[in-house]
Scaffold this motif. Structure first.
Motif, PDB file in Angstrom:
ATOM      1  N   ALA A   1      33.980  54.754 -49.927  1.00  0.00           N
ATOM      2  CA  ALA A   1      33.630  53.337 -49.805  1.00  0.00           C
ATOM      3  C   ALA A   1      33.208  53.037 -48.373  1.00  0.00           C
ATOM      4  CB  ALA A   1      34.821  52.467 -50.193  1.00  0.00           C
ATOM      5  N   PRO A   2      32.063  52.407 -48.157  1.00  0.00           N
ATOM      6  CA  PRO A   2      31.587  52.141 -46.794  1.00  0.00           C
ATOM      7  C   PRO A   2      32.550  51.251 -46.011  1.00  0.00           C
ATOM      8  CG  PRO A   2      29.844  51.797 -48.407  1.00  0.00           C
ATOM      9  CD  PRO A   2      31.111  51.951 -49.179  1.00  0.00           C
TER      10      PRO A   2
ATOM     11  N   ALA B   1      26.294  49.129 -41.382  1.00  0.00           N
ATOM     12  CA  ALA B   1      26.731  49.623 -42.687  1.00  0.00           C
ATOM     13  C   ALA B   1      26.339  48.717 -43.845  1.00  0.00           C
ATOM     14  CB  ALA B   1      28.249  49.809 -42.692  1.00  0.00           C
ATOM     15  N   LEU B   2      25.766  47.549 -43.570  1.00  0.00           N
ATOM     16  CA  LEU B   2      25.533  46.584 -44.641  1.00  0.00           C
ATOM     17  C   LEU B   2      24.696  47.142 -45.794  1.00  0.00           C
ATOM     18  CD1 LEU B   2      26.017  43.774 -45.745  1.00  0.00           C
ATOM     19  CD2 LEU B   2      24.036  42.974 -44.434  1.00  0.00           C
ATOM     20  N   PRO B   3      23.581  47.842 -45.561  1.00  0.00           N
ATOM     21  CA  PRO B   3      22.827  48.364 -46.713  1.00  0.00           C
ATOM     22  C   PRO B   3      23.668  49.280 -47.596  1.00  0.00           C
ATOM     23  CG  PRO B   3      21.484  48.438 -44.734  1.00  0.00           C
ATOM     24  CD  PRO B   3      22.862  48.096 -44.288  1.00  0.00           C
ATOM     25  N   ALA B   4      24.494  50.134 -46.986  1.00  0.00           N
ATOM     26  CA  ALA B   4      25.352  51.038 -47.762  1.00  0.00           C
ATOM     27  C   ALA B   4      26.424  50.259 -48.512  1.00  0.00           C
ATOM     28  CB  ALA B   4      25.998  52.073 -46.850  1.00  0.00           C
ATOM     29  N   ILE B   5      26.961  49.215 -47.887  1.00  0.00           N
ATOM     30  CA  ILE B   5      27.986  48.387 -48.531  1.00  0.00           C
ATOM     31  C   ILE B   5      27.408  47.714 -49.773  1.00  0.00           C
ATOM     32  CG2 ILE B   5      29.392  46.307 -48.254  1.00  0.00           C
ATOM     33  CD1 ILE B   5      29.603  47.097 -45.237  1.00  0.00           C
TER      34      ILE B   5
ATOM     35  N   ALA C   1      28.362  48.410 -53.749  1.00  0.00           N
ATOM     36  CA  ALA C   1      28.825  47.310 -54.603  1.00  0.00           C
ATOM     37  C   ALA C   1      27.926  47.151 -55.822  1.00  0.00           C
ATOM     38  CB  ALA C   1      28.871  46.014 -53.801  1.00  0.00           C
ATOM     39  N   GLU C   2      26.630  47.293 -55.645  1.00  0.00           N
ATOM     40  CA  GLU C   2      25.706  47.165 -56.778  1.00  0.00           C
ATOM     41  C   GLU C   2      25.931  48.280 -57.793  1.00  0.00           C
ATOM     42  OE1 GLU C   2      21.840  44.863 -54.940  1.00  0.00           O
ATOM     43  OE2 GLU C   2      21.955  47.047 -54.721  1.00  0.00           O
TER      44      GLU C   2
ATOM     45  N   VAL D   1      26.716  38.326 -48.622  1.00  0.00           N
ATOM     46  CA  VAL D   1      25.615  39.198 -49.050  1.00  0.00           C
ATOM     47  C   VAL D   1      26.046  40.020 -50.263  1.00  0.00           C
ATOM     48  CG1 VAL D   1      24.099  41.096 -48.369  1.00  0.00           C
ATOM     49  CG2 VAL D   1      24.640  39.286 -46.721  1.00  0.00           C
ATOM     50  N   VAL D   2      27.262  40.586 -50.204  1.00  0.00           N
ATOM     51  CA  VAL D   2      27.750  41.403 -51.318  1.00  0.00           C
ATOM     52  C   VAL D   2      27.990  40.540 -52.555  1.00  0.00           C
ATOM     53  CG1 VAL D   2      29.623  42.905 -52.101  1.00  0.00           C
ATOM     54  CG2 VAL D   2      28.764  43.101 -49.755  1.00  0.00           C
TER      55      VAL D   2
END
Length: 312
Positions: free
Chosen positions: A99-100, A107-111, A115-116, A162-163
């Motif tokens: 988990a990121p 790290a936001l793109p990986a997070i 989640a998606e 965002v998530v």
């Protein structure tokens, strides 16, 4: 107003005690379950049904999303196996070494991608909740110190938005769990983070045990944030954690002596049940019993406590 029909759920971690599997260690259980994930899941399903449980929350391995996919080949097949026993998935917890890290720069793109991926599985399996937490605190006295201040929680809120928006496109809600020794633990942490986040995209999953372990009042927290509670973990505590724990990979084991079965600790279950009755998540009672040696008996006992607490 007539309350919604109540369903009982549990976290798959309830079944992680090696004695239940006739094994001698947690490592042995993980190895066996990795080698034969279908056998692991079929026994979890059968024991859940025997205990009167109708919904499961997936968690870290071996009861995680990847294990379910390896066991049955896809979310649809997993859903069919559950349904054949009167079971469903209510939620999945973002857990595991892969988990990121929300505190890592960039790290936001990986997070979001992580989640998606989980939300897509949940949508296909018929669930609507992705449960996560905020990063852990550091051990008290560590230098340089790490402060859980308004600036830090604002950064976490920005990521949560965002998530939350990303998973909402799958029909899934993002709910935050109140984990001991995390940056979302004390009553003040919860109140500030919830104030900083949009209720359309960020929900709450309070854990009665963990809030009590932080010296808080789980009932008061539930009442303050009642309209944002999508799910709750019903769990009992012996007493607040009264020492500074070392926050490393052993911290969860260090917390265990402060946890206990429902009805044997300090949580006021009648008041908690009353607070839960007016929440969006009122239809699910998730009884959490970490690593019960006899999970069927423990879950039945937990259900009895809930039923007693909800009697008029």
């Amino acid at each position: 107003m007539t309350p919604p029909a109540r369903r009982f759920a549990t976290d798959v971690i309830t079944f992680y005690h090696p004695d239940f599997w006739g094994l001698d260690s947690a490592d042995a259980l993980r190895d066996w379950a990795f080698a034969d994930p279908q056998a692991f899941w079929l026994r979890v399903m059968d024991a859940s049904a025997e205990a009167g449980i109708t919904a499961l929350e997936l968690t870290f391995a071996p009861g995680d999303i990847d294990s379910a996919l390896r066991a049955f080949g896809g979310a649809a097949a997993f859903r069919r196996e559950l349904a054949a026993r009167g079971l469903s998935v209510v939620s999945a917890f973002v857990a595991g070494a892969d988990a990121p890290d929300w505190r890592q720069d960039g790290a936001l793109p990986a997070i979001v991608a992580d989640a998606e991926r989980r939300a897509a599985f949940l949508a296909e399996v018929g669930a609507e909740l992705l449960v996560t937490g905020l990063p852990m605190r550091t051990t008290f006295g560590t230098r340089p110190p790490f402060f859980v201040d308004a600036a830090y929680l604002t950064r976490m809120a920005d990521i949560a938005h965002v998530v939350g928006e990303a998973v909402s496109r799958y029909g899934v809600k993002l709910a935050f769990h109140t984990e001991s020794n995390s940056t979302f633990w004390y009553e003040r942490d919860i109140d500030l983070f919830m104030a900083l986040t949009d209720p359309r995209y960020v929900w709450l999953c309070p854990d009665s045990c963990h809030i009590a372990l932080g010296g808080g009042d789980p009932v008061a927290v539930a009442r303050r944030h009642s309209q944002r509670i999508a799910l709750a973990h019903w769990k009992d505590a012996v007493r607040p954690i009264d020492v500074e724990l070392t926050i490393d990979e052993t911290v969860f084991a260090q917390q265990q002596p402060y946890m206990t079965e429902l009805g044997t600790g300090i949580v006021d279950w009648r008041a908690w049940a009353d607070a839960m009755s007016g929440t969006p998540g009122a239809g699910i009672v998730l009884v959490e019993l970490d690593e019960a040696a006899d999970p069927v008996a423990a879950l039945r006992a937990g259900r009895a406590v809930v039923e007693a607490a909800t009697q008029p």
